[in-house]
Write an enzyme that holds these catalytic residues in place. Structure first.
Site, PDB file in Angstrom:
ATOM      1  N   SER A  40       2.796   7.742  -3.089  1.00 17.57           N
ATOM      2  CA  SER A  40       1.121   8.196  -2.959  1.00 17.57           C
ATOM      3  C   SER A  40       0.726   9.354  -2.735  1.00 17.57           C
ATOM      4  CB  SER A  40       0.687   7.498  -1.652  1.00 17.57           C
ATOM      5  OG  SER A  40       0.984   5.513  -1.506  1.00 17.57           O
ATOM      6  N   GLN A  45      -6.027  11.210  -5.499  1.00 18.77           N
ATOM      7  CA  GLN A  45      -7.040  12.370  -6.267  1.00 18.77           C
ATOM      8  C   GLN A  45      -7.545  13.194  -5.356  1.00 18.77           C
ATOM      9  OE1 GLN A  45      -8.821   9.811  -9.365  1.00 18.77           O
ATOM     10  NE2 GLN A  45      -7.299   8.792 -10.070  1.00 18.77           N
ATOM     11  N   GLU A 112     -17.233  13.442   0.142  1.00 17.71           N
ATOM     12  CA  GLU A 112     -17.129  12.224  -0.389  1.00 17.71           C
ATOM     13  C   GLU A 112     -18.250  11.002   0.921  1.00 17.71           C
ATOM     14  OE1 GLU A 112     -13.105  11.863  -0.651  1.00 17.71           O
ATOM     15  OE2 GLU A 112     -12.754  12.667  -2.798  1.00 17.71           O
ATOM     16  N   HIS A 228      -9.873   0.263  -1.509  1.00 15.25           N
ATOM     17  CA  HIS A 228     -10.415   0.863  -2.736  1.00 15.25           C
ATOM     18  C   HIS A 228     -11.709   0.275  -3.239  1.00 15.25           C
ATOM     19  CE1 HIS A 228     -11.848   4.838  -4.263  1.00 15.25           C
ATOM     20  NE2 HIS A 228     -11.071   5.155  -4.648  1.00 15.25           N
ATOM     21  N   ARG A 274     -16.126   3.084   2.232  1.00 16.49           N
ATOM     22  CA  ARG A 274     -15.950   1.836   1.537  1.00 16.49           C
ATOM     23  C   ARG A 274     -15.330   1.268   1.731  1.00 16.49           C
ATOM     24  NH1 ARG A 274     -10.369   5.587   0.400  1.00 16.49           N
ATOM     25  NH2 ARG A 274     -11.857   7.541  -0.478  1.00 16.49           N
ATOM     26  N   HIS A 331      -5.616   0.318  -0.960  1.00 15.82           N
ATOM     27  CA  HIS A 331      -5.545   1.725  -1.041  1.00 15.82           C
ATOM     28  C   HIS A 331      -4.116   2.000  -0.317  1.00 15.82           C
ATOM     29  CE1 HIS A 331      -6.242   5.729  -3.199  1.00 15.82           C
ATOM     30  NE2 HIS A 331      -6.706   6.179  -1.922  1.00 15.82           N
ATOM     31  N   ARG A 366     -10.668   3.925   7.527  1.00 15.58           N
ATOM     32  CA  ARG A 366      -9.600   5.690   7.513  1.00 15.58           C
ATOM     33  C   ARG A 366     -10.948   6.313   6.310  1.00 15.58           C
ATOM     34  NH1 ARG A 366      -7.391   8.716   2.941  1.00 15.58           N
ATOM     35  NH2 ARG A 366      -7.941   6.242   2.171  1.00 15.58           N
ATOM     36  N   LEU A 372      -4.232  13.270   3.483  1.00 14.56           N
ATOM     37  CA  LEU A 372      -2.971  14.353   3.473  1.00 14.56           C
ATOM     38  C   LEU A 372      -3.217  14.637   4.639  1.00 14.56           C
ATOM     39  CD1 LEU A 372      -4.371  15.039  -0.855  1.00 14.56           C
ATOM     40  CD2 LEU A 372      -2.194  13.860   0.207  1.00 14.56           C
TER      41      LEU A 372
HETATM   42  C1  SIN Z   1     -10.649   8.827  -3.605  1.00 19.40           C
HETATM   43  O1  SIN Z   1     -10.192  10.171  -4.219  1.00 19.40           O
HETATM   44  O2  SIN Z   1     -11.029   8.499  -3.980  1.00 19.40           O
HETATM   45  C2  SIN Z   1      -9.089   8.662  -2.514  1.00 19.40           C
HETATM   46  C3  SIN Z   1      -8.883   9.362  -0.842  1.00 19.40           C
HETATM   47  C4  SIN Z   1      -8.495   8.789  -0.539  1.00 19.40           C
HETATM   48  O3  SIN Z   1      -8.179   7.766  -0.167  1.00 19.40           O
HETATM   49  O4  SIN Z   1      -8.732   9.537   1.173  1.00 19.40           O
END
Ligand code: SIN
Length: 504
Positions: A40, A45, A112, A228, A274, A331, A366, A372
């Site tokens: 993963s 991304q 985001e 996602h 999300r 996701h 989350r 990450l």
């Molecule tokens: C995304 O780029 O939408 C995924 C980012 C994430 O899952 O933290």
């Protein structure tokens, strides 16, 4: 069957994504066992969320993480995570990571959903995970203290009466080896492949969760799966991801008549949490009203989002002109092996880190781009804890009875489990649907247990389904149509203590 034994004097890390390599690089010596193909991390991304902007603080980042979590994230873990953001980015830059910069040569920060500030650090637009993976893999390659053994899949954990003593693993030629080790760190990622639609690579099957449950490690929050909102519906498995950063840059979600539908679901519309966006898209499909990402207004698409652009082109679409058909896809797993930020599980000798662990840092949902960061920050803390806790080496443990004789082939019934999980234990759940899933899993069980991939699929599916049945309310990633509201009496994490399986 005679199984070769290899004694490792140092800790063994299972998995070579951001969390696993962060642990390994923080230890004086470590062996990493990995299947070798990108997991993963390499596919991520989104980016790394870190409060490095002038208008930002770790406290504000913590507050956003708590808000999105459905009220059950563990405050202390969240504070540790967000406080570690800028150091984690600095460390990656020291190791050679190249992040996107603005005109002033400062880190370019994206936004985001759920973030009140621009705080997402990216590399090559939408290829941050690949850059993090490249950087850490290169550091491990040149390090004298890390041995990476590729082509190994963990089958089980070895244990004796005192706890975990190593791992049983199989290489790509089918040779099974018992690796004895004073400390085992599971960095095996999530469970996305248990669902028919997922953005996770084929190797993300929940092996760590299943093995930890067999040794009786305490597990947590297993009902919380994050879907996602925007997988690209292009007939591919796994589904290509259309990063949320596109919505951060003004892309909208529209129905088959071109009308924005998120406006009626949440004041933040496309930048709502999300789970809200994912369910809205699910309902669009349910009533056959269509769901498309309209990214035609995103400037410089090919250079800013090269990964997504390539996915769209492969599907015969041009995001500068075409609407992109989207579906939610599994996701990220908020649940996992119960562990604090030190990664210690309830079983001596066993640690968990990254998506394999459930530290409570994400609660029921989350915040985008926190994963990450989690691997980097908690990876370093886990390394410290393992280093100080070692000392129980030289023990010879055994594995779960019958496991070494199982086939390594994936039986066709795994696809039936994936479909069942998607339909009954997916974005919108009901008590009846969950009971139905449970009964069907019991029917499928005999045809799954004779193979390792089948057995893992059964174990993971049963754990998630049972946890979803136990939570009769809706919170974050867990939505029950028969209990659509949160219930303050259930505003807690759910802990599970599996019964250890018998050993050979
Ligand atoms: C995304 O780029 O939408 C995924 C980012 C994430 O899952 O933290």
């Amino acid at each position: 069957m005679t199984i070769e034994r290899v004694e490792l004097a140092d800790p063994v890390v299972i998995g070579s994504g951001v969390a696993g390599l962060s642990v390994a690089l923080g230890l004086p010596r470590a062996t990493v066992l990995t299947v070798g193909s990108l997991g993963s991390t390499g596919w991520a991304q989104g980016g790394i969320a870190a409060a490095v902007g002038e208008d930002d603080t770790a406290e504000l980042h913590a507050s956003d993480t708590m808000t999105v979590s459905g009220g059950i994230a563990v405050q202390r873990a969240v504070e540790v995570l967000t406080a570690g953001g800028s150091k984690a980015i600095e460390r990656l830059i020291e190791l050679g990571a190249q992040f996107d910069l603005d005109d002033r040569g400062e880190l370019k920060l994206g936004r985001e959903a759920g973030h009140q500030r621009r705080r997402i650090v990216h590399a090559d637009g939408d290829a941050t995970g690949a850059e993090v993976q490249r950087t850490l893999s290169a550091a491990a390659d040149v390090s004298d203290s890390v041995d990476v053994l590729e082509g190994w899949r963990m089958i089980d954990l070895l244990r004796d009466d005192l706890g975990v003593t190593g791992v049983l693993a199989v290489d790509s030629a089918g040779k099974i080896v018992a690796f004895d080790s004073p400390a085992v760190i599971l960095a095996t990622g999530g469970i996305g492949q248990i669902y028919r639609h997922t953005t996770n690579p084929a190797v993300v099957t929940g092996d760590g969760l299943a093995a930890a449950s067999r040794v009786g490690a305490r597990l947590a929050d297993l009902e919380f799966v994050q879907f996602h909102p925007t997988g690209l519906m292009a007939g591919r498995d796994p589904m290509p991801l259309l990063t949320e950063a596109l919505r951060g840059e003004g892309a909208t979600l529209v129905d088959d008549r071109g009308r924005r539908f998120m406006l009626r679901h949440h004041p933040d519309a496309e930048l709502a949490p999300r789970d809200v966006v994912a369910r809205a898209i699910f309902w669009q499909h349910d009533k056959q009203a269509g769901a498309f990402l309209d990214a035609r207004n995103v400037e410089d698409f090919p250079s800013r989002f090269p990964t997504v652009f390539a996915y769209a082109q492969e599907a015969g679409l041009d995001p500068r002109e075409d609407l992109l058909p989207v579906s939610p896809a599994a996701h990220y797993f908020m649940g996992g092996i119960d562990a604090g930020s030190s990664g210690r599980s309830s079983v001596s000798g066993l640690w968990a880190v990254g998506e394999a662990a459930s530290t409570g840092v994400h609660g029921a949902n989350r915040l985008a781009s926190n994963s990450l960061l989690e691997g980097l920050v908690f990876g370093a803390l886990v390394a410290e804890d393992v280093h100080h806790a070692q000392g129980l080496g030289g023990r010879i443990g055994s594995w779960t009875a019958g496991l070494a004789e199982c086939s390594l082939e994936r039986p066709p019934e795994v696809d039936a489990v994936r479909q069942l999980m998607w339909e009954r234990v997916g974005l919108v759940r009901t008590g009846n649907g969950l009971w139905d899933a449970r009964n069907r899993l019991v029917e499928l069980q005999p045809r799954l247990m004779g193979s390792i991939p089948g057995r893992v699929a059964f174990e993971v599916a049963a754990l998630v389904t049972t946890a979803a049945l136990r939570r009769s309310e809706s919170r974050g990633g867990h939505y029950r149509a028969d209990y659509p509201e949160p219930d303050s009496f259930q505003a807690n994490r759910n802990l599970v203590e599996p019964i250890p399986k018998e050993t050979e």
